[in-house]
Design an enzyme around this catalytic site. Structure first.
Site, PDB file in Angstrom:
ATOM      1  N   LYS A 203       0.862  -1.176   0.000  1.00 41.73           N
ATOM      2  CA  LYS A 203       0.000   0.000   0.000  1.00 41.73           C
ATOM      3  C   LYS A 203       0.901   1.229   0.000  1.00 41.73           C
ATOM      4  CE  LYS A 203      -3.583   2.436   2.535  1.00 41.73           C
ATOM      5  NZ  LYS A 203      -4.649   2.327   3.536  1.00 41.73           N
ATOM      6  N   LYS A 258      -2.182  -1.443  -3.845  1.00 35.63           N
ATOM      7  CA  LYS A 258      -3.036  -0.267  -3.769  1.00 35.63           C
ATOM      8  C   LYS A 258      -2.199   0.990  -3.834  1.00 35.63           C
ATOM      9  CE  LYS A 258      -6.071   1.896  -0.418  1.00 35.63           C
ATOM     10  NZ  LYS A 258      -6.571   1.836   0.924  1.00 35.63           N
TER      11      LYS A 258
HETATM   12  C1  PBG Z   1      -7.048   3.607   5.518  1.00 34.74           C
HETATM   13  C2  PBG Z   1      -7.567   3.370   4.154  1.00 34.74           C
HETATM   14  C3  PBG Z   1      -7.442   4.282   3.098  1.00 34.74           C
HETATM   15  C4  PBG Z   1      -8.076   3.723   1.996  1.00 34.74           C
HETATM   16  C5  PBG Z   1      -8.567   2.470   2.386  1.00 34.74           C
HETATM   17  N1  PBG Z   1      -8.225   2.257   3.730  1.00 34.74           N
HETATM   18  C6  PBG Z   1      -6.908   5.650   3.058  1.00 34.74           C
HETATM   19  C7  PBG Z   1      -5.627   5.970   3.662  1.00 34.74           C
HETATM   20  O1  PBG Z   1      -4.708   5.141   3.758  1.00 34.74           O
HETATM   21  O2  PBG Z   1      -5.499   7.118   4.074  1.00 34.74           O
HETATM   22  C8  PBG Z   1      -8.175   4.411   0.684  1.00 34.74           C
HETATM   23  C9  PBG Z   1      -9.097   3.849  -0.324  1.00 34.74           C
HETATM   24  C10 PBG Z   1      -9.443   4.769  -1.429  1.00 34.74           C
HETATM   25  O3  PBG Z   1      -8.833   5.831  -1.641  1.00 34.74           O
HETATM   26  O4  PBG Z   1     -10.377   4.411  -2.153  1.00 34.74           O
HETATM   27  N2  PBG Z   1      -6.801   2.574   6.343  1.00 34.74           N
END
Ligand code: PBG
Length: 334
Positions: A203, A258
């Site tokens: 991520k 991601k």
């Molecule tokens: C946080 C989380 C995020 C997303 C999913 N879980 C955002 C972040 O890390 O700040 C983002 C998903 C998206 O942008 O569609 N645990």
């Protein structure tokens, strides 16, 4: 004279593109509704479908409204939902304690969905950011640094609670070190050996998450801070393979990359290297970009949506989290 071109091209790849029947016979990759996982936002209250301005077409459901929406998605062939709570700001604190409330929004939602739609797989997000007053995914020290091991202990409890409420798949999206192992151990300790772990292994600290943070209301909490001390640097790809390797060794069943489209090279390398179930998340900013361009009449919404989703499969993704899931499933059914 080039023998390949005399007296005619020896190879004519266009033969296979001659008509629709042949094109379909030789098509290598296809989308199916069961490839799609629908991420949904939900909030406390009754009768609510609050639009998210930066994500046209996406709403924050109250649980009573989510139930029929989930049922409709299931009828379209979608097999799994990813649940993202919008927590009342008054319930947020520096430790994210509301994450461990057995009567909280996520446990309530999981129980309600499981009762109505037992066959629909529920993926719950394991992370503290919806619950913390500072918007970080972990607990912090006096200097604002994110404390790894203290956070992991909380995440393990959060995952156990979710599993005990009926979540099929727990999905740690926090990027703390060692959390997959800790969660796996905690699940075994409470006799939940079949709870699957979908690890957000690679991520990235991405700017594509903005609309999501609006949707769950963590943007205001986070302010100008970022998540670069735990989410990955967009310049790295070998590191993604190391992260995936660790998560598999610690007990992950599925891994995730991601964001999606800007990181298809990572999806490809992960799938090629490990061959494990590999998911990709088409995140909020990717969704917003397509919506915005389509709203301007600059691209064909449905065509670009389907081409993009197919690209994930071609890169090696086994499933795709996408806010387009119901729209795409509907087109696939038509
Ligand atoms: C946080 C989380 C995020 C997303 C999913 N879980 C955002 C972040 O890390 O700040 C983002 C998903 C998206 O942008 O569609 N645990």
């Amino acid at each position: 004279m080039n023998p390949l071109f005399a007296p005619f091209p020896a190879a004519r790849p266009r033969r296979l593109r001659r008509d629709a029947a042949t094109r379909e016979l030789v098509r290598e990759h296809r989308l199916h509704p069961s490839d799609l996982i629908w991420p949904v936002f939900f909030q406390a209250g009754q009768g609510l479908e609050t639009p998210v301005p930066s994500m046209p077409g996406v709403v924050r459901y109250s649980i009573d409204q989510l139930l029929p929406a989930a049922e409709a998605a299931a009828h379209l062939g979608i097999r799994a939902l990813a649940l993202f709570p919008v927590i009342d700001p008054a319930l947020k604190d520096p430790q994210g304690r509301e994450a461990l409330n057995p009567e909280g929004l996520v446990p309530t939602c999981v129980r309600a969905l499981k009762e109505r739609l037992p066959e629909l797989a529920l993926i719950t997000d394991v992370a503290l950011d919806p619950y913390t007053s500072h918007g970080q995914d972990g607990v912090i020290d006096a200097q604002g640094r994110i404390l790894n091991d203290e956070t992991v202990a909380l995440l393990a409890q959060q995952a156990v609670l979710q599993a005990q409420c009926g979540a099929d798949i727990v999905a740690p999206s926090d990027m703390m070190d060692g959390r997959i192992g800790a969660i796996r151990q905690a699940l075994e300790a409470v006799q939940q050996p079949y709870t699957r772990i979908l690890a957000y292994s690679a991520k990235y600290a991405s700017s594509y998450y903005g609309p999501f943070r609006d949707a769950v209301g963590s943007a205001a909490n986070l302010g100008k801070a970022d998540k670069k001390t735990y989410q990955m640097d967009p310049g790295n790809s070998n590191e993604a393979l190391r992260e995936v390797g660790l998560d598999i060794a610690e007990g992950a069943d599925m891994v995730m990359v991601k964001p999606g489209l800007p990181y298809l090279d990572i999806v490809y390398r992960v799938k090629e290297t490990y061959g494990v179930p590999t998911f990709a998340y088409q995140v909020s900013g990717e969704y917003a970009m397509i919506k915005a361009a389509a709203a301007n009449g600059w691209i064909d919404h449905d065509a670009v949506m389907m081409e993009t989703l197919l690209g994930f499969k071609r890169a090696g993704a086994d499933a795709i989290l996408s806010y387009f899931a119901p729209d795409a499933a509907r087109l696939l059914r038509a």
